[in-house]
Design an enzyme around this catalytic site. Sequence first.
Site, PDB file in Angstrom:
ATOM      1  N   GLU A  63      -4.899  -8.786   1.109  1.00  0.00           N
ATOM      2  CA  GLU A  63      -5.528  -8.437   2.393  1.00  0.00           C
ATOM      3  C   GLU A  63      -7.024  -8.256   2.196  1.00  0.00           C
ATOM      4  OE1 GLU A  63      -4.105  -5.005   4.519  1.00  0.00           O
ATOM      5  OE2 GLU A  63      -1.999  -5.577   4.209  1.00  0.00           O
ATOM      6  N   GLU A 122       0.807  -1.225   0.000  1.00  0.00           N
ATOM      7  CA  GLU A 122       0.000   0.000   0.000  1.00  0.00           C
ATOM      8  C   GLU A 122       0.838   1.273   0.000  1.00  0.00           C
ATOM      9  OE1 GLU A 122      -2.757  -0.281   3.275  1.00  0.00           O
ATOM     10  OE2 GLU A 122      -3.522  -2.208   2.632  1.00  0.00           O
TER      11      GLU A 122
HETATM   12  O1  IFM Z   1      -3.613  -3.133   9.447  1.00  0.00           O
HETATM   13  C1  IFM Z   1      -3.668  -2.634   8.154  1.00  0.00           C
HETATM   14  C2  IFM Z   1      -2.519  -3.173   7.314  1.00  0.00           C
HETATM   15  O2  IFM Z   1      -1.284  -2.905   7.891  1.00  0.00           O
HETATM   16  C3  IFM Z   1      -2.541  -2.545   5.946  1.00  0.00           C
HETATM   17  N1  IFM Z   1      -3.846  -2.657   5.333  1.00  0.00           N
HETATM   18  C4  IFM Z   1      -5.002  -2.316   6.123  1.00  0.00           C
HETATM   19  C5  IFM Z   1      -4.957  -3.005   7.466  1.00  0.00           C
HETATM   20  C6  IFM Z   1      -6.201  -2.638   8.294  1.00  0.00           C
HETATM   21  O3  IFM Z   1      -6.266  -1.263   8.513  1.00  0.00           O
END
Ligand code: IFM
Length: 446
Positions: free
Chosen positions: A353, A169
Amino acid sequence: MSERVTAGLPADFVWGAATASYQVEGAVDADGRGPSIWDTFCRQPGKVVHGHTGEVSVDQYHRYPEDVALMRELGLHRYRFSLAWPRIIPAGSGKPNSKGFDYYNRLVDTLLEAGIQPAVTLYHWDLPQPLQDQGGWPARETALRFSAYAELCFRALSDRVSNWITLNEPYCSSILGYLEGVHAPGEQNRPRAYRAIHHLLLAHGLAVQAFRDGGYPGEIGISLNTNTPRPATQRDEDRLAAERAADLPTHMFLGPVMGEGYPERHLAAYPEVSMPVETGDMELIAAPTDFLGLNWYTEDAVAADPEHPEGFRVCRQYQETTEMGWPIVPQGFYRHLRKLNELTQGIPIVVTENGCAMPDLLSADGTRCHDPGRIAYLRSHIEALRDAWRDGVNVRGYYVWTLIDNFEWAYGFTKRFGLVYCDYVNQRRIPKDSFLFFRELAAGHE
Ligand code: IFM
């Protein structure tokens, strides 16, 4: 009987869980680790809820054998974790710290013994503080340092690791860290934030180049949190607003990676910004990857707003929200997967994710943790992914965020995303009901 949640997904579909170094490792002073921008940020009053820090967190640095045993019980195919750059090169550049690699060697070997493939993220936000002191991501030099670090990691681990993610990200590293100031290093400066975007992407391109040139086996990609908001109404101005709202989170990152450059319409809204592109950068950034990682949580509805420099505003929605206040919109996940498949021309997509912070109810005897909200969220999102696959989206894997409750950045320990509950007082791990649900799912029974 209703059909299985995963019915029709290919037999080699990957089921995984993800974490990140600063969120789970703790042990910030162990074995020669240097300081990161998150250590510094957490010490600044008011930056993280209750002054929480990742100093101890869930102590995976010491408790990884227990966590790997849980992953095995869960039936994971892959565990996605990130390497802490400040453990491996404490000053960010220069002399490596062999004890840093010792830890990751132990973790990788334990995973492999348990039959779990490691998937390694090179950068999940813990920039060595000395590099921030020399300018951070707005400085081109940081990308070059990253490339040297990445190469060291490939050399040390690629005999056992064949799944690599360059950055997690970069939107958050640049926009939350250098524009909104809610993540480390806490700056609020648009020109510097956009310089950071370019240098993060350059770092990604340089790492891909080092991976290819070194002839390392396996696959490499990047994890982006792209999203495509929906228009609040079908009016033309709201449709345009929705398109424009995707410019920053999606097209500023995916555009260069796909060889399409930065979106001019977006840059034109901010004349104070100039992208520090040098000859050859865009070609490097656009070097083909083996997959695209998608991190996805929610979808916004947007409407036209002539007052906003980009002409849109985020609207209220009726959907229920997670504990983060994020609306639960599984149809949006389906829509975005379809859109992304178009934008990436069918290269494999891996959901690196997806998950939610939800209320957890511990049983009185402390042996069970009930989290029906998380099960419902996961079920509906995996069904959306399955439908997208059936409708032609080349999605190949799904990593739940996250294995175990952990340090949720500026929210500290107040938000729990894990399949495993962690009692932060005594580090006791308690698999939640969603852990049992996910196990059924990965085993193909649910
Ligand atoms: O915890 C974070 C992660 O580090 C990166 N993506 C979003 C998750 C939830 O906020």
